[in-house]
Enzyme design. Sequence first.
Site, short mmCIF file in Angstrom:
data_model
loop_
_atom_site.label_atom_id
_atom_site.label_comp_id
_atom_site.label_asym_id
_atom_site.label_seq_id
_atom_site.Cartn_x
_atom_site.Cartn_y
_atom_site.Cartn_z
N HIS A 58 49.62 98.01 25.46
CA HIS A 58 49.27 97.74 24.08
C HIS A 58 50.22 98.51 23.16
O HIS A 58 50.98 99.36 23.62
CB HIS A 58 47.81 98.12 23.79
C1 T46 Z 1 47.33 105.14 24.44
C2 T46 Z 1 47.43 105.55 25.87
C3 T46 Z 1 48.45 106.61 26.10
C4 T46 Z 1 37.54 106.26 23.76
O1 T46 Z 1 36.31 106.13 23.71
N1 T46 Z 1 38.15 107.13 22.90
C5 T46 Z 1 39.50 107.33 22.92
O2 T46 Z 1 40.01 108.14 22.12
C6 T46 Z 1 40.29 106.57 23.85
C7 T46 Z 1 41.80 106.75 23.89
C8 T46 Z 1 39.66 105.70 24.69
N2 T46 Z 1 38.30 105.55 24.65
C9 T46 Z 1 37.65 104.65 25.60
C10 T46 Z 1 37.97 103.19 25.42
C11 T46 Z 1 37.94 102.63 26.81
O3 T46 Z 1 36.61 102.26 27.12
O4 T46 Z 1 38.12 104.98 26.91
C12 T46 Z 1 38.30 103.83 27.70
C13 T46 Z 1 39.73 103.75 28.25
O5 T46 Z 1 40.65 103.60 27.14
P1 T46 Z 1 41.96 102.66 27.21
O6 T46 Z 1 41.68 101.49 28.04
O7 T46 Z 1 42.40 102.42 25.82
O8 T46 Z 1 43.00 103.64 27.96
P2 T46 Z 1 44.56 103.46 28.20
O9 T46 Z 1 44.93 104.47 29.21
O10 T46 Z 1 44.93 102.05 28.48
O11 T46 Z 1 45.25 103.84 26.79
C14 T46 Z 1 45.05 105.12 26.21
C15 T46 Z 1 44.85 105.02 24.70
O12 T46 Z 1 43.79 104.11 24.42
C16 T46 Z 1 46.07 104.54 23.96
O13 T46 Z 1 45.92 104.75 22.59
O14 T46 Z 1 48.32 105.17 23.74
O15 T46 Z 1 46.19 105.95 26.45
#
Ligand code: T46
Length: 147
Positions: A58
């Site tokens: 993303h």
């Molecule tokens: C990015 C990369 C480096 C939260 O509740 N709070 C938060 O601050 C974040 C980041 C995530 N979440 C929840 C949302 C999802 O249910 O944690 C779960 C996993 O998050 P996500 O699928 O977005 O994780 P990544 O590893 O794909 O991405 C994350 C960050 O979202 C993104 O901003 O730059 O790490």
Amino acid sequence: MESGVQKMICGASEVFFPIHGDERGKLVAIEENRDLEFDIKRIYYIYDTCPDVVRGKHAHIDLHQVMLCVCGSCEVLLDNGQEREVVTLSAPNRGVYIHSPIWREMLHFSKDCVLLVMTNKFYDRLDYIFDYDEFLRMVKERVEEKG
Ligand code: T46
């Protein structure tokens, strides 16, 4: 090592933080607006990720963030819509600073990887772009706006 910034693809930079070490071990301190160019609103860390998993996939509309591996290693693919670069994060005092819309993917996590992320904003799902073509459209629009 001195803190400092090294250029990567447009929209991202490599950042270094000083290591304070003595006979007891090492310590890295990161202070907002001193070692980082922004106020830290949120810190999160990613761990226990399987090596074959690709995370991220993303871009953000408006977010500044620094990420580094405090333990282990992973790769980060950075794509600003015009250039691509893959960075290996494997040192607890060296990270990548993303300050413009960049498509990112994190991959090849080591078993012991702990990826620490510091951002200038609270979590906001509306700031995410999950569609690569939509990301490219946004980048194009911004380039056109700048002239
Ligand atoms: C990015 C990369 C480096 C939260 O509740 N709070 C938060 O601050 C974040 C980041 C995530 N979440 C929840 C949302 C999802 O249910 O944690 C779960 C996993 O998050 P996500 O699928 O977005 O994780 P990544 O590893 O794909 O991405 C994350 C960050 O979202 C993104 O901003 O730059 O790490």
